[in-house]
Design an enzyme around this catalytic site. Structure first.
Site, mmCIF file in Angstrom:
data_model
loop_
_atom_site.group_PDB
_atom_site.id
_atom_site.type_symbol
_atom_site.label_atom_id
_atom_site.label_comp_id
_atom_site.label_asym_id
_atom_site.label_seq_id
_atom_site.Cartn_x
_atom_site.Cartn_y
_atom_site.Cartn_z
ATOM 1 N N TYR A 82 4.547 2.144 18.911
ATOM 2 C CA TYR A 82 5.313 3.422 18.945
ATOM 3 C C TYR A 82 5.879 4.156 20.154
ATOM 4 O O TYR A 82 6.390 5.117 20.509
ATOM 5 C CB TYR A 82 4.554 4.401 18.251
ATOM 6 C CG TYR A 82 3.948 4.042 16.983
ATOM 7 C CD1 TYR A 82 4.825 3.779 15.916
ATOM 8 C CD2 TYR A 82 2.729 3.239 16.905
ATOM 9 C CE1 TYR A 82 4.246 3.601 14.581
ATOM 10 C CE2 TYR A 82 2.384 2.547 15.544
ATOM 11 C CZ TYR A 82 2.985 2.773 14.435
ATOM 12 O OH TYR A 82 2.688 2.179 13.324
ATOM 13 N N ARG B 245 -10.461 -1.278 2.902
ATOM 14 C CA ARG B 245 -9.776 -2.378 2.817
ATOM 15 C C ARG B 245 -10.762 -3.831 3.297
ATOM 16 O O ARG B 245 -10.261 -4.586 3.825
ATOM 17 C CB ARG B 245 -8.465 -2.442 3.811
ATOM 18 C CG ARG B 245 -7.558 -1.368 3.289
ATOM 19 C CD ARG B 245 -6.251 -1.580 3.785
ATOM 20 N NE ARG B 245 -5.402 -0.358 3.920
ATOM 21 C CZ ARG B 245 -4.789 0.266 2.762
ATOM 22 N NH1 ARG B 245 -5.150 0.097 1.556
ATOM 23 N NH2 ARG B 245 -3.875 1.129 3.177
ATOM 24 N N ARG C 73 -1.677 5.858 8.199
ATOM 25 C CA ARG C 73 -1.670 5.984 6.684
ATOM 26 C C ARG C 73 -1.229 7.522 6.263
ATOM 27 O O ARG C 73 -0.774 7.789 5.209
ATOM 28 C CB ARG C 73 -3.196 5.876 6.409
ATOM 29 C CG ARG C 73 -3.451 4.483 6.566
ATOM 30 C CD ARG C 73 -4.935 4.264 6.130
ATOM 31 N NE ARG C 73 -5.299 2.695 6.262
ATOM 32 C CZ ARG C 73 -6.319 2.063 6.410
ATOM 33 N NH1 ARG C 73 -7.400 3.018 5.787
ATOM 34 N NH2 ARG C 73 -6.635 0.932 6.763
ATOM 35 N N LYS D 54 -5.711 -9.237 11.513
ATOM 36 C CA LYS D 54 -5.639 -7.830 11.140
ATOM 37 C C LYS D 54 -6.828 -7.227 10.613
ATOM 38 O O LYS D 54 -7.592 -7.799 9.635
ATOM 39 C CB LYS D 54 -4.599 -7.503 10.099
ATOM 40 C CG LYS D 54 -4.446 -5.983 9.481
ATOM 41 C CD LYS D 54 -3.394 -5.777 8.806
ATOM 42 C CE LYS D 54 -3.433 -4.228 8.500
ATOM 43 N NZ LYS D 54 -2.143 -3.810 7.267
ATOM 44 N N CYS E 40 0.850 -1.274 -0.038
ATOM 45 C CA CYS E 40 -0.170 0.113 -0.068
ATOM 46 C C CYS E 40 0.936 1.341 -0.132
ATOM 47 O O CYS E 40 0.352 2.181 -0.684
ATOM 48 C CB CYS E 40 -0.868 0.033 1.081
ATOM 49 S SG CYS E 40 -0.359 -0.193 2.871
ATOM 50 N N LYS F 92 -3.932 -7.555 15.458
ATOM 51 C CA LYS F 92 -3.619 -5.709 15.290
ATOM 52 C C LYS F 92 -5.040 -5.302 14.786
ATOM 53 O O LYS F 92 -5.622 -5.927 14.062
ATOM 54 C CB LYS F 92 -2.796 -5.743 13.913
ATOM 55 C CG LYS F 92 -2.545 -4.248 13.700
ATOM 56 C CD LYS F 92 -1.599 -4.415 12.407
ATOM 57 C CE LYS F 92 -1.604 -2.945 11.943
ATOM 58 N NZ LYS F 92 -1.123 -2.614 10.616
HETATM 59 C C1 PBG Z 1 -0.001 -1.779 5.729
HETATM 60 C C2 PBG Z 1 0.048 -1.637 7.240
HETATM 61 C C3 PBG Z 1 -0.809 -0.723 7.923
HETATM 62 C C4 PBG Z 1 -0.359 -0.651 9.361
HETATM 63 C C5 PBG Z 1 0.741 -1.489 9.308
HETATM 64 N N1 PBG Z 1 1.206 -2.063 8.133
HETATM 65 C C6 PBG Z 1 -1.814 0.143 7.781
HETATM 66 C C7 PBG Z 1 -3.161 -0.584 6.968
HETATM 67 O O1 PBG Z 1 -3.228 -1.625 6.866
HETATM 68 O O2 PBG Z 1 -3.810 0.578 6.396
HETATM 69 C C8 PBG Z 1 -0.828 0.031 10.377
HETATM 70 C C9 PBG Z 1 -0.119 0.463 11.347
HETATM 71 C C10 PBG Z 1 -0.618 1.402 12.424
HETATM 72 O O3 PBG Z 1 -1.672 1.989 12.300
HETATM 73 O O4 PBG Z 1 0.190 1.829 13.177
HETATM 74 N N2 PBG Z 1 -0.780 -2.502 5.418
#
Ligand code: PBG
Length: 323
Positions: free
Chosen positions: A310, A214, A202, A192, A119, A245
């Site tokens: 983070y 998504r 993002r 996820k 992405c 996640k």
């Molecule tokens: C990529 C990805 C995402 C995150 C980690 N890898 C964003 C998404 O799926 O839109 C999110 C991490 C975060 O919000 O800290 N696909």
């Protein structure tokens, strides 16, 4: 007759002695965003204390990570160029591939995890290859496998696919093994969810989908049995670690995963969880340190063996203060 449960809460020392869950720097993985260019250390506006680093300044954060006692980082790349198939993602000389080499130059043993997704690299911002307006699963797998291979070649220790395509772990395991990377491990972003908590990421990664959402590949936040099916698939396909996640709103999912499987469980405390606490703390609404410690403690208590967060550097500092 009743039980005096308060006896074991009487003093700090006895509370310390009976504590069930303890946070240590070895629990956390720190996410790092790398960008093209020179002399860049730029704060992400919605995520105070989180920066974009160019390769020539990466040592600043890697040194901090090592001094804090953290064991690992996860790297995200922001390419200059995006296109339909996200070529930058599997380029042996791409931003993340160069970042891996750079981190290895700076530190000989820091554990390096790389996120596999498209992405940040596709012009449309979806996590795979489009067929019309739909993300095509099987076409995407070929690219995802190539991304993983290029990251392994660069020296990544663990490949973490976050694309949510079916069969991704099998595709990655097989290309890694065929190319002699049998020792490189895989952490599946297994459960996820399609979550609003990814908003600040993002912005940080410039990876919002340009149309739609998504929901056809990431999971419905309402489902937990489905999460178990996803996790089962990733384990069967060869995942060494599974991930849930986001973390904070999904502690039940972490607990189910822990109770059901023996593989390590990772939790990803995502950008929105971090940004909410930072924003509230800035306004003086909450005690940042206490809230952050409690949040991460709850993830570990729920069953997480490691937490991508983070807050990793802040937590290490606060844990040191406590000693
Ligand atoms: C990529 C990805 C995402 C995150 C980690 N890898 C964003 C998404 O799926 O839109 C999110 C991490 C975060 O919000 O800290 N696909």
């Amino acid at each position: 007759m009743f039980k005096r449960n308060r006896r074991l809460r009487e003093t700090r020392n006895i509370r310390d002695l009976v504590r069930e869950t303890i946070l240590t720097p070895a629990d956390f993985v720190f996410p790092i965003f790398v960008v093209e260019g020179e002399n860049i250390k730029e704060e992400v506006s919605s995520m105070p204390g989180t920066y974009h680093f160019s390769l020539d300044r990466l040592h600043e954060v890697i040194e901090e990570v090592e001094e804090a006692g953290l064991r690992g980082v996860i790297l995200f790349g922001l390419p200059d160029h995006k296109d339909e198939v996200g070529c930058g993602s599997y380029d042996n000389d791409g931003i993340v591939q160069r970042a891996v080499k750079k981190v290895r130059e700076i530190s000989k043993d820091l554990f390096i995890i790389t996120d596999v997704c498209m992405c940040q690299y596709t012009s449309h911002g979806h996590c795979g290859i489009l067929e019309g307006s739909r993300v095509d699963n099987d076409k995407s797998l070929k690219y995802i496998a190539e991304i993983a291979l290029s990251q392994a070649r660069a020296g990544s220790d663990m490949i973490a696919p976050s694309d949510m395509m079916d069969g991704h772990v099998a595709a990655i395991r097989s290309i890694l093994d065929d190319n002699g990377f049998t020792n490189i491990s895989i952490m599946g972003y297994s459960a996820k969810y399609s979550s609003a908590f990814y908003g600040p990421f993002r912005e940080a990664a410039n990876s919002s989908p340009k149309f739609g959402d998504r929901k056809t590949y990431q999971m419905d936040p309402a489902n937990i049995r489905e999460a178990m099916r996803e996790i089962d698939c990733d384990i069967e396909e060869g995942a060494d670690i599974i991930m849930v996640k986001p973390a904070l709103s999904y502690l039940d999912v972490i607990r189910w995963a822990r109770d059901r499987h023996d593989v390590p469980v990772a939790a990803y405390s995502v950008s929105g969880e971090f940004a909410m606490v930072k924003a509230a703390a800035k306004q003086g609404l909450v005690d940042e340190k206490a809230i952050a410690m409690e949040m991460h403690l709850s993830m570990k208590r729920a069953g997480a063996d490691m937490i991508i967060t983070y807050y990793a550097l802040d937590l290490c500092r606060w844990l040191r203060e406590k000693m």
